[in-house]
Motif scaffolding. Structure first.
Motif, PDB file in Angstrom:
ATOM      1  N   ARG A  22      10.652   7.569   7.318  1.00 54.46           N
ATOM      2  CA  ARG A  22       9.456   7.141   7.711  1.00 54.46           C
ATOM      3  C   ARG A  22       8.490   8.114   8.317  1.00 54.46           C
ATOM      4  O   ARG A  22       7.179   8.149   7.818  1.00 54.46           O
ATOM      5  CB  ARG A  22       9.428   5.909   8.731  1.00 54.46           C
ATOM      6  N   ASN A  69      -1.599   4.939  -1.709  1.00 61.61           N
ATOM      7  CA  ASN A  69      -1.762   3.593  -1.257  1.00 61.61           C
ATOM      8  C   ASN A  69      -0.538   3.169  -0.346  1.00 61.61           C
ATOM      9  O   ASN A  69      -0.322   2.410   0.566  1.00 61.61           O
ATOM     10  CB  ASN A  69      -2.284   2.830  -2.202  1.00 61.61           C
ATOM     11  N   ALA A  70       0.752   3.544  -0.997  1.00 60.43           N
ATOM     12  CA  ALA A  70       2.065   2.996  -0.725  1.00 60.43           C
ATOM     13  C   ALA A  70       3.069   3.944  -1.083  1.00 60.43           C
ATOM     14  O   ALA A  70       2.849   4.600  -2.180  1.00 60.43           O
ATOM     15  CB  ALA A  70       2.408   1.796  -0.911  1.00 60.43           C
ATOM     16  N   ALA A  92       7.631   4.668  -0.730  1.00 60.71           N
ATOM     17  CA  ALA A  92       9.028   4.169  -0.288  1.00 60.71           C
ATOM     18  C   ALA A  92      10.108   4.990  -0.521  1.00 60.71           C
ATOM     19  O   ALA A  92       9.913   5.764  -1.750  1.00 60.71           O
ATOM     20  CB  ALA A  92       9.253   2.585  -1.071  1.00 60.71           C
ATOM     21  N   SER A 106       9.743   2.928   4.124  1.00 58.19           N
ATOM     22  CA  SER A 106       8.220   2.648   3.329  1.00 58.19           C
ATOM     23  C   SER A 106       7.247   3.147   4.009  1.00 58.19           C
ATOM     24  O   SER A 106       7.265   3.205   5.352  1.00 58.19           O
ATOM     25  CB  SER A 106       8.227   0.997   2.943  1.00 58.19           C
ATOM     26  N   TYR A 107       6.010   3.211   3.338  1.00 58.55           N
ATOM     27  CA  TYR A 107       4.684   3.601   4.132  1.00 58.55           C
ATOM     28  C   TYR A 107       3.698   2.876   3.406  1.00 58.55           C
ATOM     29  O   TYR A 107       3.607   2.721   2.082  1.00 58.55           O
ATOM     30  CB  TYR A 107       4.611   5.167   3.994  1.00 58.55           C
ATOM     31  N   VAL A 108       2.662   2.282   4.201  1.00 59.42           N
ATOM     32  CA  VAL A 108       1.642   1.718   3.374  1.00 59.42           C
ATOM     33  C   VAL A 108       0.405   2.156   4.272  1.00 59.42           C
ATOM     34  O   VAL A 108       0.127   2.350   5.438  1.00 59.42           O
ATOM     35  CB  VAL A 108       1.640  -0.080   3.847  1.00 59.42           C
ATOM     36  N   GLN A 141      -4.084  -1.319   2.833  1.00 54.38           N
ATOM     37  CA  GLN A 141      -3.314  -1.727   1.494  1.00 54.38           C
ATOM     38  C   GLN A 141      -2.515  -2.920   1.496  1.00 54.38           C
ATOM     39  O   GLN A 141      -1.980  -3.035   2.731  1.00 54.38           O
ATOM     40  CB  GLN A 141      -3.005  -0.480   0.979  1.00 54.38           C
ATOM     41  N   GLY A 197       1.289  -4.392   1.291  1.00 52.92           N
ATOM     42  CA  GLY A 197       2.623  -3.881   1.782  1.00 52.92           C
ATOM     43  C   GLY A 197       3.750  -4.071   0.779  1.00 52.92           C
ATOM     44  O   GLY A 197       4.670  -4.436   1.172  1.00 52.92           O
ATOM     45  N   PHE A 208       6.419  -4.029  -2.119  1.00 58.47           N
ATOM     46  CA  PHE A 208       7.103  -3.011  -2.844  1.00 58.47           C
ATOM     47  C   PHE A 208       8.237  -3.702  -4.100  1.00 58.47           C
ATOM     48  O   PHE A 208       8.485  -4.896  -3.704  1.00 58.47           O
ATOM     49  CB  PHE A 208       7.934  -2.017  -1.962  1.00 58.47           C
ATOM     50  N   ARG A 231       2.791   4.722  -4.860  1.00 59.33           N
ATOM     51  CA  ARG A 231       1.699   4.022  -5.595  1.00 59.33           C
ATOM     52  C   ARG A 231       0.183   4.393  -5.245  1.00 59.33           C
ATOM     53  O   ARG A 231       0.231   4.663  -3.606  1.00 59.33           O
ATOM     54  CB  ARG A 231       2.016   2.527  -5.047  1.00 59.33           C
TER      55      ARG A 231
END
Length: 671
Positions: free
Chosen positions: A70, A83-84, A86, A97-99, A103, A105, A107, A142
């Motif tokens: 993370r 935007n995101a 994982a 994951s990262y958001v 944006q 969340g 996945f 993404r």
């Protein structure tokens, strides 16, 4: 003014369209190149970013440290376009994951295959993480894919540039319009006046020394020549036109008559040819139908008279006082009558089956059928026939396959093939039945015998009606219909049937049917009470049986069957109306009902009995010669407790009466 506006507008339109086309091509190339550059740059950037994340998080995946993963993903906050993101494990489960702020969340539930997908203005990228040839996981990114925004920006620029260019071209054409179009319009004006007035003495002015001036000179010379020739040709043209018009009218009339005649001849010829073809076809069909009818009637006459000869002959001996016979002979003659009667019933049933199959009225209920139980039933039914000639039966120990078929008709097919294998086998021979996967979604059932085999000419006519093997030697009984019905039934169940044979070795008949998955086995029915308990109970009063039948011989037969049953009292009625009245008066425990009765039929009588509270509880068994499957289904649907067909099978009749009376006795004990 019309011509002036037209040529000026056309010239202006050509210049503007040319300018616009050049602008569109130039701007289109620039926009396409830049958009392609944007797409490639974004894909390359995301690919590099996924590679970096893969290397950075390989250690986290190796040591199962989601926190480190993370932290690595958190570095993407420096990339506002992402935007995101994982990280998925090697098995496809989400690991970290990262958001981006603001944006969504969500996945994918599982890691996808390597590749790029563009959906809803966003770019989705999956990239596997491989270290030393080992798959550690998958990176998912993404990012915004704002291709539409770029396109709209470019369109705005293109529209502005095009508008300025077209305005400049328009202003330039306004200055050059008079220089280019004035001489042409002068010639056009003279031409329009000449056409309107017919005055060929008019001349166009010569303006300048360019190609348009040369055009004016040529135009004036042409007017002078036309003026000269027009006067010379006007008179002759009128005469020629009149003559040509007359010839044209005559020619058109001749052509019309010829076309009409050709059409009529062609129609009559086609009608005659069609009539001849239909007549020839009708003659051939009539000949074939007549031959088929003659062959059918001849074969039917022979097949029906053969068992009838034995039945009537031995019956005459038994009833004749001039031909006395011993008790043993009477038993022998009765056996012959019984055997011939059963053969005659088989013949009638096979003819009815053939008629139903050929007319397309066979009702099939296609369902999954387990072959293990089916083969066990066939084994038990064919074993007594094989034992008479010491023929061994070899069935598979277990067949776990299932086919899609009609259970009753499949049993009929197998029993017919097995009985033929026994019938045409040698004494002490063997019949081998096998089932296996035939491939292509089919199950193959094969029946092999060790008989005399078949020659090629016998195989050619094997599935033809009344083609009975062994009839030339008189060694085998049969109708020659069974294999025809078998073939039609197999085809109706979407299957195929075939045969291979070798003279002196034996034959193999095989059937291919669609394979299917098994259905859950239904719960086993409770065993029926014993027959003796159905007939009478210790200390109980005699049970009453009412038989509604208009045929004295059939009534006499049932009386003889019931006479040997203690505890049963038989009443009879010759028609449906009297049967209903006797049921109301005597309240029998069981009613046997014929369907084809004088007055009211058996089905109508059943409805009257059900409508009366005094007789509504009495079970009614149908005993009729209506033996078609649809008749049986209709009878059971009308409310008959059982449906028995004539000729009466005494064992089946006894079992039906016993089970029904046992049910009556059980209800009485409960009440």
């Amino acid at each position: 003014m019309i011509g002036l506006r037209s040529i000026r507008l056309k010239l202006l339109a050509v210049v503007l369209l040319t300018t616009l086309l050049a602008l569109l091509v130039s701007l289109g190339g620039i926009i396409a190149y830049d958009l392609r550059n944007y797409h490639r740059t974004l894909l390359a950037d995301m690919a590099v970013q996924s590679e970096l994340l893969g290397h950075m998080t390989s250690a986290a995946l190796t040591f199962d440290d989601p926190g480190l993963a993370r932290q690595n993903l958190g570095l993407l906050r420096l990339r506002p376009g992402v935007n995101a993101a994982a990280i998925y494990k090697a098995g496809g489960a989400l690991f970290a994951s990262y958001v981006a702020p603001g944006q969504a969340g969500s996945f994918p539930a599982r890691a996808g295959a390597d590749g790029v997908r563009i959906d809803g203005g966003q770019l989705h990228l999956f990239k596997r993480i491989v270290d030393n040839g080992e798959l550690l996981g998958t990176v998912y990114l993404r990012a915004d894919y704002n291709l539409l925004g770029h396109i709209l920006d470019y369109l705005g620029i293109a529209i502005g540039v095009a508008a300025l260019a077209l305005l400049a071209a328009y202003l330039l054409m306004r200055r050059l319009d008079a220089v280019i179009t004035r001489p042409v319009l002068a010639i056009a004006e003279v031409a329009r006046e000449v056409v309107g007035t017919g005055d060929y003495s008019r001349r166009a002015p010569r303006l300048g020394e360019d190609e348009v001036a040369q055009l004016a000179d040529s135009f004036n010379k042409m007017l002078a020549e036309i003026e000269h020739r027009t006067r010379a040709l006007e008179t002759s043209n009128r005469e020629i036109a009149r003559a040509a018009e007359q010839r044209s009218a005559a020619q058109q009339e001749v052509m019309r008559l010829n076309a009409d005649l050709e059409r009529r001849v062609l129609e009559r010829t086609l009608q005659l040819e069609a009539s001849n073809v239909e007549l020839a076809r009708a003659v051939e069909e009539a000949k074939s139908a007549d031959q088929a009818k003659s062959s059918f009637l001849s074969a039917m006459s022979h097949e029906l008279r053969t068992p009838l000869n034995a039945i009537l002959g031995f019956a005459q001996i038994l009833t004749s006082e001039r031909l006395p016979s011993t008790l043993a002979q009477k038993h022998e003659f009765a056996d012959h009558i019984l055997k011939s009667g059963r053969h005659l019933l088989t013949l009638i049933n096979e003819i009815l089956d053939l008629a139903k199959v050929e007319s397309g009225t066979v009702d099939l209920s296609l369902e999954p059928v387990g072959l293990a139980d089916m083969l066990a039933e066939c084994d038990s039914m064919i074993a007594p026939l094989a034992a008479q000639r010491r023929i061994g039966l070899v069935f598979p120990d277990a067949c776990a396959l299932n086919v899609r078929a009609d259970r009753t008709r499949l049993k009929q097919v197998l029993l017919n093939l097995l009985s033929n294998a026994v019938k045409y086998n040698r004494d002490g021979g063997t019949v081998l039945l096998d089932c296996h996967d035939g491939g292509a979604g089919l199950v193959r059932l094969s029946v092999q015998d060790t008989g005399a085999g078949l020659r090629a000419e016998q195989l050619d006519g094997l599935f033809q009606p009344f083609n009975r093997l062994g009839q030339e030697r008189g060694t085998q009984e049969g109708t020659g219909i069974g294999l025809v019905v078998t073939k039609r039934l197999v085809e109706l169940m979407a299957g195929q049937i075939g045969v291979s044979s070798q003279p002196g070795v034996g034959s193999v008949f095989w059937v291919d049917l669609p394979a299917t998955a098994p259905t859950p086995a239904p719960a086993a029915p409770a065993p029926e009470p014993a027959a003796a308990a159905a007939a009478a109970r210790p200390g109980a009063a005699a049970l009453t049986l009412l038989y509604v039948e208009d045929n004295p011989a059939n009534l006499r037969l049932v009386e003889e069957i019931v006479r040997f049953r203690p505890g049963l009292r038989l009443l009879s009625a010759p028609d449906g109306k009297l049967g209903v009245e006797m049921a109301r008066a005597h309240r029998p425990d069981l009613i046997l009902m014929d369907l084809n009765l004088p007055g009211i039929g058996g089905a109508e009588a059943l409805q009257l009995l059900r409508a009366d509270p005094l007789t509504a509880h009495i079970p009614v068994i149908a005993l009729t010669a209506n033996a078609m499957p649809r008749d049986v289904e209709r009878g059971l649907a009308q409310g008959f407790a059982r449906y028995l067909t004539k000729p009466i099978n005494i064992d089946e009749f006894t079992q039906a009466v016993n089970s029904t009376l046992a049910g009556v006795a059980h209800r009485e004990e409960q009440t």
